[in-house]
Design a protein around this motif. Structure first.
Motif, PDB file in Angstrom:
ATOM      1  N   THR A 267      -7.622  46.592  50.972  1.00  0.00           N
ATOM      2  CA  THR A 267      -6.291  46.617  51.559  1.00  0.00           C
ATOM      3  C   THR A 267      -5.909  47.990  52.100  1.00  0.00           C
ATOM      4  N   ASP A 268      -6.326  49.061  51.410  1.00  0.00           N
ATOM      5  CA  ASP A 268      -5.914  50.391  51.866  1.00  0.00           C
ATOM      6  C   ASP A 268      -6.957  51.421  51.441  1.00  0.00           C
ATOM      7  N   PRO A 269      -8.149  51.385  52.060  1.00  0.00           N
ATOM      8  CA  PRO A 269      -9.186  52.340  51.647  1.00  0.00           C
ATOM      9  C   PRO A 269      -8.770  53.769  51.991  1.00  0.00           C
ATOM     10  N   ARG A 270      -8.934  54.651  51.033  1.00  0.00           N
ATOM     11  CA  ARG A 270      -8.533  56.044  51.231  1.00  0.00           C
ATOM     12  C   ARG A 270      -9.634  56.988  50.806  1.00  0.00           C
ATOM     13  N   ARG A 271      -9.672  58.169  51.406  1.00  0.00           N
ATOM     14  CA  ARG A 271     -10.629  59.212  51.040  1.00  0.00           C
ATOM     15  C   ARG A 271      -9.936  60.564  51.101  1.00  0.00           C
ATOM     16  N   ILE A 272     -10.387  61.467  50.250  1.00  0.00           N
ATOM     17  CA  ILE A 272      -9.967  62.858  50.425  1.00  0.00           C
ATOM     18  C   ILE A 272     -10.828  63.439  51.537  1.00  0.00           C
ATOM     19  N   LEU A 273     -10.201  64.130  52.473  1.00  0.00           N
ATOM     20  CA  LEU A 273     -10.955  64.762  53.555  1.00  0.00           C
ATOM     21  C   LEU A 273     -11.112  66.247  53.241  1.00  0.00           C
ATOM     22  N   THR A 274     -12.336  66.749  53.323  1.00  0.00           N
ATOM     23  CA  THR A 274     -12.551  68.194  53.173  1.00  0.00           C
ATOM     24  C   THR A 274     -13.238  68.703  54.425  1.00  0.00           C
TER      25      THR A 274
ATOM     26  N   VAL B  23     -10.864  73.709  53.379  1.00  0.00           N
ATOM     27  CA  VAL B  23      -9.567  73.030  53.259  1.00  0.00           C
ATOM     28  C   VAL B  23      -9.773  71.602  52.775  1.00  0.00           C
ATOM     29  N   ARG B  24      -8.690  70.996  52.316  1.00  0.00           N
ATOM     30  CA  ARG B  24      -8.748  69.601  51.878  1.00  0.00           C
ATOM     31  C   ARG B  24      -7.394  68.947  52.111  1.00  0.00           C
ATOM     32  N   THR B  25      -7.385  67.617  52.125  1.00  0.00           N
ATOM     33  CA  THR B  25      -6.098  66.949  52.107  1.00  0.00           C
ATOM     34  C   THR B  25      -5.643  66.924  50.646  1.00  0.00           C
ATOM     35  N   ALA B  26      -4.347  67.134  50.439  1.00  0.00           N
ATOM     36  CA  ALA B  26      -3.839  67.234  49.070  1.00  0.00           C
ATOM     37  C   ALA B  26      -4.071  65.933  48.295  1.00  0.00           C
ATOM     38  N   GLU B  27      -3.992  64.808  49.015  1.00  0.00           N
ATOM     39  CA  GLU B  27      -4.262  63.491  48.426  1.00  0.00           C
ATOM     40  C   GLU B  27      -5.219  62.760  49.359  1.00  0.00           C
ATOM     41  N   ALA B  28      -5.657  61.586  48.909  1.00  0.00           N
ATOM     42  CA  ALA B  28      -6.522  60.786  49.773  1.00  0.00           C
ATOM     43  C   ALA B  28      -5.723  60.254  50.957  1.00  0.00           C
TER      44      ALA B  28
ATOM     45  N   GLY C 218     -20.885  81.703  43.532  1.00  0.00           N
ATOM     46  CA  GLY C 218     -22.197  81.070  43.664  1.00  0.00           C
ATOM     47  C   GLY C 218     -22.200  80.000  44.737  1.00  0.00           C
ATOM     48  N   ILE C 219     -23.033  79.023  44.508  1.00  0.00           N
ATOM     49  CA  ILE C 219     -23.253  77.985  45.496  1.00  0.00           C
ATOM     50  C   ILE C 219     -21.991  77.143  45.727  1.00  0.00           C
ATOM     51  N   LEU C 220     -21.043  77.192  44.768  1.00  0.00           N
ATOM     52  CA  LEU C 220     -19.836  76.374  44.912  1.00  0.00           C
ATOM     53  C   LEU C 220     -19.035  76.729  46.160  1.00  0.00           C
ATOM     54  N   GLN C 221     -19.136  77.982  46.607  1.00  0.00           N
ATOM     55  CA  GLN C 221     -18.337  78.391  47.774  1.00  0.00           C
ATOM     56  C   GLN C 221     -18.729  77.630  49.029  1.00  0.00           C
ATOM     57  N   GLN C 222     -19.954  77.126  49.077  1.00  0.00           N
ATOM     58  CA  GLN C 222     -20.342  76.358  50.263  1.00  0.00           C
ATOM     59  C   GLN C 222     -20.213  74.857  50.057  1.00  0.00           C
ATOM     60  N   CYS C 223     -19.970  74.444  48.797  1.00  0.00           N
ATOM     61  CA  CYS C 223     -19.822  73.015  48.500  1.00  0.00           C
ATOM     62  C   CYS C 223     -18.349  72.648  48.632  1.00  0.00           C
ATOM     63  N   ILE C 224     -17.897  72.487  49.893  1.00  0.00           N
ATOM     64  CA  ILE C 224     -16.455  72.371  50.130  1.00  0.00           C
ATOM     65  C   ILE C 224     -15.911  70.986  49.834  1.00  0.00           C
ATOM     66  N   HIS C 225     -16.813  70.040  49.545  1.00  0.00           N
ATOM     67  CA  HIS C 225     -16.368  68.668  49.287  1.00  0.00           C
ATOM     68  C   HIS C 225     -15.739  68.546  47.900  1.00  0.00           C
ATOM     69  N   ASN C 226     -15.055  67.426  47.667  1.00  0.00           N
ATOM     70  CA  ASN C 226     -14.410  67.214  46.367  1.00  0.00           C
ATOM     71  C   ASN C 226     -15.351  66.476  45.425  1.00  0.00           C
ATOM     72  N   GLY C 227     -15.008  66.466  44.155  1.00  0.00           N
ATOM     73  CA  GLY C 227     -15.827  65.756  43.179  1.00  0.00           C
ATOM     74  C   GLY C 227     -16.292  66.669  42.066  1.00  0.00           C
ATOM     75  N   PHE C 228     -15.727  67.860  41.965  1.00  0.00           N
ATOM     76  CA  PHE C 228     -16.079  68.791  40.896  1.00  0.00           C
ATOM     77  C   PHE C 228     -14.964  68.789  39.854  1.00  0.00           C
ATOM     78  N   GLY C 229     -15.335  68.927  38.602  1.00  0.00           N
ATOM     79  CA  GLY C 229     -14.333  69.203  37.579  1.00  0.00           C
ATOM     80  C   GLY C 229     -13.727  68.010  36.872  1.00  0.00           C
ATOM     81  N   LEU C 230     -14.243  66.801  37.135  1.00  0.00           N
ATOM     82  CA  LEU C 230     -13.657  65.631  36.477  1.00  0.00           C
ATOM     83  C   LEU C 230     -13.721  65.722  34.955  1.00  0.00           C
TER      84      LEU C 230
END
Ligand SMILES: Cc1cc2nc3c(=O)[nH]c(=O)nc-3n(C[C@H](O)[C@H](O)[C@H](O)COP(=O)(O)OP(=O)(O)OC[C@H]3O[C@@H](n4cnc5c(N)ncnc54)[C@H](O)[C@@H]3O)c2cc1C
Ligand code: SF4
Lengths: 121, 425
Positions: A48-55, A70-75, B41-53
């Motif tokens: 219904t509403d697929p969302r992703r965080i954009l980095t 940078v990132r979006t604060a939310e998905a 370290g390498i984290l500075q280039q890993c700009i995607h999310n998914g760390f720290g859960l």
């Protein structure tokens, strides 16, 4: 009846779910193949509403750092990703920047802000 | 010669967490030496999310995860030097480094923590036939070019290897306007997280070719294309299946190896299975007072586990400095048995244990409905059930020290039982 395959990513098991359109089911779909309840809410959200965080990164004009992550604060809605990327690619920032600083408010009309992922001096 | 109680080599997440934990345990005199121009370290280039859960219970990007530790380090006033590369460590714990500003530096260290991370396997390591034109990058190098330097690496891209970095780069390149034609994976399964397969490939309709490999590279100055073929059960390419892909760039995401030149120089014993130092329950290497943590010990897929391991190393270094570790206890070997590739730590001095101990392991195949057993001299002391196990996902088993103390074994072994599966996403 329409059905759709979805892989649940709510945990590493990655169950293969099938969603069948079903007016009588909650959310309008009957979900099969899940091993736990999170699979159902995951599938319904994906349908219904697929969302992703954009980095991504933006240009920095006056620092030894050339790019600011940078990132979006939310998905954000998945289908707005490329629209957001266009806005991300249009801006440049001046240091100093702090982690969490808002760089674009309400990016691509998503109601969500683009924020900085780190400090730069 | 300068003197420090503790020298930490490498300012990535492992080095940062180790230094912070050592300070929390009372060590005043600490310095981190980092060869890059900044910490993280390498984290500075890993700009995607998914760390720290695990650690922060929220999903951070790599730079955000690093920033939290960098901020904490600054608040504690822990000293560090960047742009400073360690070139030698000796068995008597003298550290030699070079820096552009200070030239040659020698430090007599009370204790050392190795936190140098890992590096990528390069193309030579897997020998693809064909030309050697420009346009071939390891995935991590491409990640650095794009996310840190701000250079785009290519327009039409093929990726070999479906490890997480390759998957992440497939998405990153697509977002930046490149066309990723395919991700080819030699094995019948991806070593990447399912989540990355879904969010990096499926979301952008990028094909994942399992049981496929690059058989040739064409191009004179720049890559003009690559050939990809299916492989048989013995991983040998099947010539009839070869297909040509016109592209200007080939990314290789074919694995990481711990960075241990310094450890070899100091004659630290290396485990051939992990390519990292052998460590005991204190994350101490074969040399007393030299500890190690993070990717230099074994390649981690989750930075959270790096942080936990580094905290153990940092606390242990403090205990060593304050002479609270008994170095003379017998080291009980921890041995990987059926189904297990390796276990960290490789040995345990049981009476040094306190509270709980984490055993980190990798299995050698994909299993369903599996059971991992920890045995003390053949007798099971702990069992954990897992619905799903894969070589790409490190497992952690937390054991109450008392269980070990009660058993006082001569040998600890781990095995896995379950249904072996070949899964494909
Ligand atoms: C290219 C790449 C991409 C990755 N992407 C992800 C990802 O997306 N998600 C994830 O969870 N994990 C990822 N990882 C794994 C990631 O490395 C770990 O999660 C974590 O960053 C490891 O921390 P570390 O401190 O052990 O190593 P690193 O972060 O590599 O830090 C080691 C530090 O030591 C420094 N150093 C090395 N040798 C010396 C020396 N001789 N003198 C001084 N300093 C030295 C290095 O410059 C570096 O800063 C990736 C790894 C690589 C190599
Ligand atoms: S359905 Fe439940 S068990 Fe299956 S992948 Fe989703 S969260 Fe994991």
């Amino acid at each position: 009846m329409q059905s759709k395959e979805i892989i649940c990513t709510a945990c590493p098991i990655g169950c293969h779910l099938t969603a069948h359109r079903d007016k009588n089911a909650k959310g309008g779909y009957r979900i099969e193949g899940y091993s736990c309840k999170r699979g159902i809410s995951y599938a319904l959200a994906e349908l219904t509403d697929p969302r992703r965080i954009l980095t991504s990164t933006v240009r920095v004009v006056n620092s030894t750092h050339k790019r600011l992550p940078v990132r979006t604060a939310e998905a954000i809605p998945k289908d707005k990703i490329f629209q957001c990327m266009q806005e991300v690619n249009r801006i440049a920032v001046k240091s100093p920047v702090k982690m969490g600083d808002i760089l674009i408010k309400n990016i691509a009309d998503t109601g969500i802000d683009l924020i900085s992922s780190r400090d730069i001096k | 010669m300068q003197e420090y109680d503790l020298v930490v080599i490498g300012g990535g997440p492992a080095g940062l967490a180790a230094a912070i934990e050592a300070r929390k345990n009372g060590v005043r005199d600490i310095i981190i030496l980092e060869r890059d121009i900044e910490l993280g370290g390498i984290l500075q280039q890993c700009i995607h999310n998914g760390f720290g859960l695990h650690i922060f219970k929220e999903e951070l990007t790599g730079p955000e995860y690093a920033q939290r530790f960098i901020n904490e380090l600054a608040e504690m006033g822990i000293e560090y030097k960047t742009d400073t590369m360690v070139i030698n460590i000796s068995e008597i714990k003298t550290v030699t480094a070079v820096s552009r500003q200070e030239g040659l530096i020698t430090i007599a260290a009370g204790a050392i923590i190795l936190a140098m991370g890992c590096r990528e396997r390069t193309r030579g390591a897997i020998r693809i036939p064909g030309a050697r034109p420009a346009g071939i990058f390891t995935a991590g190098t491409a990640q650095r070019f794009i996310n840190i330097e701000g250079y785009m690496v290519g327009r039409r891209v093929v990726i070999l290897g479906s490890g997480d970095i390759g998957l992440i780069m497939a998405r990153r390149l697509t977002l930046e306007g490149a066309k990723v034609l395919a991700v080819a994976e030699l094995m019948p399964y991806s070593s990447g997280l399912t989540r990355n397969i879904v969010q990096c490939l499926h979301d952008y309709d990028i094909p994942l070719l399992l049981s496929h490999t690059v058989t040739n590279i064409r191009g004179k100055d720049r890559v003009e294309g690559v050939s990809i073929a299916k492989v048989d059960d013995n991983l040998k390419p099947i010539p009839e299946t070869e297909k040509f892909y016109e592209c200007d760039t080939l990314l290789l995401s074919v694995g990481l190896i711990p960075e241990n030149e310094l450890s070899y120089q100091a004659n630290i014993q290396i485990d051939p299975k992990t390519s990292g130092p052998l460590v005991n329950e204190a994350m101490e290497t074969s040399i007393e007072g030299i500890f190690a943590c993070g990717n230099v010990v074994h390649v981690h897929d989750l930075v959270d586990f790096v942080t936990e391991e580094a905290r153990r190393a940092g606390a242990s270094a403090a205990h060593y400095i304050f002479e609270e570790i008994n170095e003379n206890l017998p080291a009980v070997p921890v041995v990987p048995d059926a189904g297990v590739s390796y276990v960290i730590p490789q040995s345990i001095r049981i009476d040094n244990l306190n509270g709980s101990l984490d055993l980190l392991l990798r299995v050698n195949s994909v299993y369903q409905n599996a059971k991992i057993s920890v045995k003390a001299d053949g007798k099971t002391i702990k069992e954990v059930k897992r619905r799903h196990l894969a070589p790409g996902e490190m497992e952690r088993i937390r054991i109450d020290s008392q269980l070990m103390k009660n058993a006082q074994p001569k040998k600890i072994s781990l095995n896995v039982q379950g249904e072996k599966t070949r899964y494909a996403v």
